[in-house]
Write a protein that holds these residues in place. Structure first.
Motif, PDB file in Angstrom:
ATOM      1  N   ASN A   1      -0.928  -5.166  -3.770  1.00  0.00           N
ATOM      2  CA  ASN A   1      -0.646  -5.999  -4.945  1.00  0.00           C
ATOM      3  C   ASN A   1      -1.891  -6.305  -5.756  1.00  0.00           C
ATOM      4  OD1 ASN A   1       2.111  -6.108  -4.647  1.00  0.00           O
ATOM      5  ND2 ASN A   1       2.043  -7.909  -3.340  1.00  0.00           N
ATOM      6  N   HIS A  60      -1.081  -2.083   8.378  1.00  0.00           N
ATOM      7  CA  HIS A  60      -2.018  -3.196   8.209  1.00  0.00           C
ATOM      8  C   HIS A  60      -3.181  -3.050   9.192  1.00  0.00           C
ATOM      9  CE1 HIS A  60      -3.682  -7.231   7.888  1.00  0.00           C
ATOM     10  NE2 HIS A  60      -3.622  -7.271   9.210  1.00  0.00           N
ATOM     11  N   LYS A  97      -2.275  -5.531   4.121  1.00  0.00           N
ATOM     12  CA  LYS A  97      -1.885  -4.337   3.379  1.00  0.00           C
ATOM     13  C   LYS A  97      -1.120  -4.735   2.117  1.00  0.00           C
ATOM     14  CE  LYS A  97       0.945  -0.174   3.628  1.00  0.00           C
ATOM     15  NZ  LYS A  97       1.644   0.774   4.491  1.00  0.00           N
ATOM     16  N   TYR A  98      -0.178  -5.642   2.260  1.00  0.00           N
ATOM     17  CA  TYR A  98       0.633  -6.094   1.135  1.00  0.00           C
ATOM     18  C   TYR A  98      -0.249  -6.677   0.028  1.00  0.00           C
ATOM     19  CZ  TYR A  98       3.847  -9.016  -1.535  1.00  0.00           C
ATOM     20  OH  TYR A  98       4.535  -9.610  -2.551  1.00  0.00           O
ATOM     21  N   LYS A  99      -1.183  -7.536   0.402  1.00  0.00           N
ATOM     22  CA  LYS A  99      -2.063  -8.158  -0.597  1.00  0.00           C
ATOM     23  C   LYS A  99      -3.012  -7.139  -1.214  1.00  0.00           C
ATOM     24  CE  LYS A  99      -1.721 -12.851   1.042  1.00  0.00           C
ATOM     25  NZ  LYS A  99      -2.378 -13.998   1.667  1.00  0.00           N
ATOM     26  N   GLU A 145      -1.025   3.067   1.027  1.00  0.00           N
ATOM     27  CA  GLU A 145       0.386   2.989   1.400  1.00  0.00           C
ATOM     28  C   GLU A 145       0.701   3.701   2.704  1.00  0.00           C
ATOM     29  OE1 GLU A 145       2.270   4.385  -2.159  1.00  0.00           O
ATOM     30  OE2 GLU A 145       1.809   2.532  -3.241  1.00  0.00           O
TER      31      GLU A 145
END
Length: 166
Positions: free
Chosen positions: A12, A124, A7-9, A120
């Motif tokens: 970004n 994940h 999720k973070y990647k 958001e």
């Protein structure tokens, strides 16, 4: 660039590629921003590229809404299959050929924000677990979001950069 695997990647990569694309678009003087690309490409200028991204965002938003309500969305669009993507993309280009560049910029920015809200709000696992949602079939929700954001923005950046070099 490797496909995001978290999720973070995804957040970004999507935001970074979008920002890079918009910096590229805004870096050109007004006259050059409306310059036609060399022949041989479906998307004939910057507006066409941005006006291609926005309808694909809208398709993703529609798939998501219908799919998360337990129904099966038409994918990629009603009357089209994944094999008829060139025809669908020509239809998108034709429908948006009179859209002013500034409006295309605003529309793609607005729909990008809506897509990011979807990313958001999910964990994940919800994004990357294959077969989690019936409507995504054998793939993950994240795979569809990657295709409609970071990968698509990278494609748009490259086509604009290459076409305006000439």
């Amino acid at each position: 660039m490797p496909r995001p695997q978290s999720k973070y990647k995804l957040i970004n990569s999507s935001q970074n590629n979008f920002d890079k694309l918009m910096v590229e678009v805004n870096a050109y003087p007004e006259k050059k921003r409306h310059q036609a690309f060399p022949s041989g490409t479906l998307n004939r200028n910057i507006r066409d590229v941005l006006a291609h991204l926005h309808p694909w965002h809208l398709l993703m938003l529609e798939w998501y809404k219908i799919g998360m309500n337990g129904e099966k969305p038409y994918m990629p669009a009603k009357g089209h299959t994944w094999k008829t993507l060139p025809e669908l993309n020509r239809k998108i280009q034709e429908e948006n050929r009179n859209l002013p560049l500034e409006e295309a910029i605003q529309l793609v920015n607005d729909s990008h924000i809506k897509i990011h809200k979807i990313i958001e709000k999910h964990t994940h696992e919800e994004l990357f677990e294959k077969r989690r949602y019936k409507w995504t079939g054998t793939t993950s929700l994240g795979a569809y979001l990657i295709s409609n954001t970071s990968s698509h923005y990278d494609w748009a950046f490259k086509i604009i950069k290459k076409s305006l070099k000439n």
